[in-house]
Design a protein around this motif. Sequence first.
Motif, PDB file in Angstrom:
ATOM      1  N   PRO A  55       0.841  -1.200   0.000  1.00  0.00           N
ATOM      2  CA  PRO A  55       0.000   0.000   0.000  1.00  0.00           C
ATOM      3  C   PRO A  55       0.883   1.259   0.000  1.00  0.00           C
ATOM      4  O   PRO A  55       2.006   1.234   0.497  1.00  0.00           O
ATOM      5  CB  PRO A  55      -0.806  -0.108   1.296  1.00  0.00           C
ATOM      6  N   GLY A  56       0.351   2.327  -0.578  1.00  0.00           N
ATOM      7  CA  GLY A  56       1.135   3.579  -0.651  1.00  0.00           C
ATOM      8  C   GLY A  56       0.447   4.719   0.083  1.00  0.00           C
ATOM      9  O   GLY A  56      -0.662   4.562   0.601  1.00  0.00           O
ATOM     10  N   ASN A  57       1.116   5.845   0.089  1.00  0.00           N
ATOM     11  CA  ASN A  57       0.566   7.020   0.748  1.00  0.00           C
ATOM     12  C   ASN A  57       0.685   8.243  -0.172  1.00  0.00           C
ATOM     13  O   ASN A  57       1.779   8.752  -0.384  1.00  0.00           O
ATOM     14  CB  ASN A  57       1.337   7.258   2.061  1.00  0.00           C
ATOM     15  N   PRO A  58      -0.453   8.705  -0.710  1.00  0.00           N
ATOM     16  CA  PRO A  58      -0.420   9.835  -1.643  1.00  0.00           C
ATOM     17  C   PRO A  58       0.228  11.075  -1.024  1.00  0.00           C
ATOM     18  O   PRO A  58       0.778  11.916  -1.751  1.00  0.00           O
ATOM     19  CB  PRO A  58      -1.890  10.113  -1.945  1.00  0.00           C
ATOM     20  N   GLU A  59       0.155  11.188   0.293  1.00  0.00           N
ATOM     21  CA  GLU A  59       0.674  12.408   0.922  1.00  0.00           C
ATOM     22  C   GLU A  59       2.194  12.556   0.806  1.00  0.00           C
ATOM     23  O   GLU A  59       2.712  13.658   0.923  1.00  0.00           O
ATOM     24  CB  GLU A  59       0.270  12.465   2.395  1.00  0.00           C
ATOM     25  N   VAL A  60       2.880  11.440   0.608  1.00  0.00           N
ATOM     26  CA  VAL A  60       4.338  11.549   0.482  1.00  0.00           C
ATOM     27  C   VAL A  60       4.799  11.259  -0.949  1.00  0.00           C
ATOM     28  O   VAL A  60       5.979  11.075  -1.205  1.00  0.00           O
ATOM     29  CB  VAL A  60       5.079  10.607   1.467  1.00  0.00           C
ATOM     30  N   CYS A  61       3.833  11.189  -1.867  1.00  0.00           N
ATOM     31  CA  CYS A  61       4.150  10.854  -3.258  1.00  0.00           C
ATOM     32  C   CYS A  61       4.393  12.131  -4.062  1.00  0.00           C
ATOM     33  O   CYS A  61       3.664  13.112  -3.927  1.00  0.00           O
ATOM     34  CB  CYS A  61       2.961  10.088  -3.849  1.00  0.00           C
ATOM     35  N   ASN A  62       5.435  12.134  -4.895  1.00  0.00           N
ATOM     36  CA  ASN A  62       5.733  13.312  -5.726  1.00  0.00           C
ATOM     37  C   ASN A  62       4.688  13.549  -6.799  1.00  0.00           C
ATOM     38  O   ASN A  62       4.539  14.650  -7.308  1.00  0.00           O
ATOM     39  CB  ASN A  62       7.085  13.141  -6.432  1.00  0.00           C
ATOM     40  N   LEU A  63       4.026  12.466  -7.183  1.00  0.00           N
ATOM     41  CA  LEU A  63       3.089  12.537  -8.295  1.00  0.00           C
ATOM     42  C   LEU A  63       1.744  13.123  -7.876  1.00  0.00           C
ATOM     43  O   LEU A  63       1.102  13.851  -8.636  1.00  0.00           O
ATOM     44  CB  LEU A  63       2.878  11.105  -8.798  1.00  0.00           C
ATOM     45  N   GLU A 104     -10.582   8.014  -6.346  1.00  0.00           N
ATOM     46  CA  GLU A 104     -10.259   6.623  -6.693  1.00  0.00           C
ATOM     47  C   GLU A 104      -8.760   6.364  -6.586  1.00  0.00           C
ATOM     48  O   GLU A 104      -8.322   5.336  -6.079  1.00  0.00           O
ATOM     49  CB  GLU A 104     -10.634   6.368  -8.156  1.00  0.00           C
ATOM     50  N   ILE A 105      -7.990   7.313  -7.087  1.00  0.00           N
ATOM     51  CA  ILE A 105      -6.532   7.169  -7.053  1.00  0.00           C
ATOM     52  C   ILE A 105      -6.048   7.108  -5.615  1.00  0.00           C
ATOM     53  O   ILE A 105      -5.261   6.234  -5.231  1.00  0.00           O
ATOM     54  CB  ILE A 105      -5.850   8.352  -7.783  1.00  0.00           C
ATOM     55  N   SER A 106      -6.561   8.026  -4.817  1.00  0.00           N
ATOM     56  CA  SER A 106      -6.111   8.112  -3.435  1.00  0.00           C
ATOM     57  C   SER A 106      -6.421   6.823  -2.673  1.00  0.00           C
ATOM     58  O   SER A 106      -5.549   6.251  -2.009  1.00  0.00           O
ATOM     59  CB  SER A 106      -6.783   9.317  -2.780  1.00  0.00           C
ATOM     60  N   SER A 107      -7.653   6.337  -2.802  1.00  0.00           N
ATOM     61  CA  SER A 107      -7.979   5.113  -2.056  1.00  0.00           C
ATOM     62  C   SER A 107      -7.308   3.897  -2.694  1.00  0.00           C
ATOM     63  O   SER A 107      -6.858   2.990  -1.993  1.00  0.00           O
ATOM     64  CB  SER A 107      -9.494   4.922  -1.935  1.00  0.00           C
ATOM     65  N   GLY A 108      -7.203   3.915  -4.048  1.00  0.00           N
ATOM     66  CA  GLY A 108      -6.531   2.811  -4.734  1.00  0.00           C
ATOM     67  C   GLY A 108      -5.073   2.684  -4.342  1.00  0.00           C
ATOM     68  O   GLY A 108      -4.518   1.581  -4.264  1.00  0.00           O
ATOM     69  N   CYS A 109      -4.439   3.804  -4.100  1.00  0.00           N
ATOM     70  CA  CYS A 109      -3.032   3.814  -3.685  1.00  0.00           C
ATOM     71  C   CYS A 109      -2.912   3.268  -2.274  1.00  0.00           C
ATOM     72  O   CYS A 109      -2.082   2.394  -1.992  1.00  0.00           O
ATOM     73  CB  CYS A 109      -2.503   5.239  -3.771  1.00  0.00           C
ATOM     74  N   ARG A 110      -3.776   3.751  -1.393  1.00  0.00           N
ATOM     75  CA  ARG A 110      -3.695   3.326   0.017  1.00  0.00           C
ATOM     76  C   ARG A 110      -3.996   1.837   0.201  1.00  0.00           C
ATOM     77  O   ARG A 110      -3.465   1.200   1.102  1.00  0.00           O
ATOM     78  CB  ARG A 110      -4.667   4.147   0.875  1.00  0.00           C
ATOM     79  N   SER A 111      -4.873   1.307  -0.665  1.00  0.00           N
ATOM     80  CA  SER A 111      -5.227  -0.110  -0.515  1.00  0.00           C
ATOM     81  C   SER A 111      -4.391  -1.006  -1.426  1.00  0.00           C
ATOM     82  O   SER A 111      -4.568  -2.223  -1.432  1.00  0.00           O
ATOM     83  CB  SER A 111      -6.704  -0.305  -0.864  1.00  0.00           C
ATOM     84  N   ALA A 112      -3.556  -0.408  -2.245  1.00  0.00           N
ATOM     85  CA  ALA A 112      -2.737  -1.127  -3.231  1.00  0.00           C
ATOM     86  C   ALA A 112      -3.579  -1.724  -4.358  1.00  0.00           C
ATOM     87  O   ALA A 112      -3.105  -2.547  -5.129  1.00  0.00           O
ATOM     88  CB  ALA A 112      -1.863  -2.206  -2.582  1.00  0.00           C
ATOM     89  N   ALA A 113      -4.847  -1.264  -4.486  1.00  0.00           N
ATOM     90  CA  ALA A 113      -5.660  -1.728  -5.619  1.00  0.00           C
ATOM     91  C   ALA A 113      -5.139  -1.116  -6.916  1.00  0.00           C
ATOM     92  O   ALA A 113      -5.274  -1.701  -7.987  1.00  0.00           O
ATOM     93  CB  ALA A 113      -7.127  -1.331  -5.395  1.00  0.00           C
ATOM     94  N   MET A 114      -4.557   0.051  -6.816  1.00  0.00           N
ATOM     95  CA  MET A 114      -4.008   0.694  -8.012  1.00  0.00           C
ATOM     96  C   MET A 114      -2.486   0.806  -7.888  1.00  0.00           C
ATOM     97  O   MET A 114      -1.965   1.148  -6.834  1.00  0.00           O
ATOM     98  CB  MET A 114      -4.609   2.101  -8.180  1.00  0.00           C
TER      99      MET A 114
END
Length: 337
Positions: A240-248, A263-273
């Motif tokens: 899983p990722g964290n959009p808050e620390v992502c450069n993109l 969608e991107i934000s939740s997909g990143c946090r859950s690793a669905a995306m």
Amino acid sequence: MNQIIAPFNPDKRALSGMRPTGPLHIGHYFGAIKNWVEMQEELESYFFVADWHALTSDYADTSGIRAYIEDMVVDWLSAGLDPEKSVLYLQSGVKELAELHLILSMITPLGWLERCPTYKEQQQNIAGKDLNNYGFLGYPVLMTADIIITRARWVPVGGDQLPHLELSREIARRFNALYADTFPEPEARLTPTAKCPGLDGRKMSKSYGNGIFLHESLEEIAPKVRGMLTDAARLRRHDPGNPEVCNLYPYHELLTGEAVRAEISSGCRSAAMGCVECKKILLKGLADFLAPIHEKRAAISARPGLAWEVLAEGQKKANRECACTMEAVREAMRMKY
Ligand code: TRP
């Protein structure tokens, strides 16, 4: 207000300037130009190329300035500044600015300039360039002249320029108090912008090589986006990722609609995306954003010299206004002989 000044409402007038540093990147767009383009619909707007200000750091090598001016104005026009709506001109084309700058330099206490936070900071930061000169100390005095010579109330700038605006107000006030009420006090109109960091997360800057430029094709941009570092802790696709620390992610805040962004934000946090897909969405967003800009740019490039023609036309209007202000200044100072 002084008699000579034709009656007009300063509250309906805006002014801003930009140093000619060459092609503009999307940080310039979201940090300034977007705001300017909106402002020209609402206010009588003056936008100028601060080529004399470019000399404060580039005095030793002026060879690039001419091309930088043209590049920048082509980008202004491509991004939506409209010479039918705004007055676009060159700082060095307004000779009265040199006169006003000289007069303001007489009434500006040295302490005001030495205390200016941008002064000490930049002097240390710009390595390899000797900024220990008179013009650099006086940068905010020239900037004050730029602003008040148009008698504009509103100055759309980024937060980094606030100390300069504060000085401008103080200098205008001092002139009015010493001689006669001549200048409205300018006010900053802060750009209401989400941040647009560079590809590596630092400030987007040509000198860092971390920018996406308005003139770049998608073929040039795609590898830059693919190479961007995302959340460094997200090593594998299923972490899983964290959009808050992502450069993109900050770019999605500028370019992606709310629903998809969620969608991107939740997909990143859950690793669905995964990051690859996220980057594809961003690239599509950039493509949509840049399409109309590139279309205008193609039309402008088909007419070489257009940028200079536009500047020459705006210059006439700007110079009329500035000459009028200077008459009022000379009168206020009892130096009209
Ligand atoms: N100092 C501004 C910058 O570096 C450029 C500038 C020069 C300016 N004169 C100005 C901005 C007058 C607003 C008004 O970005």
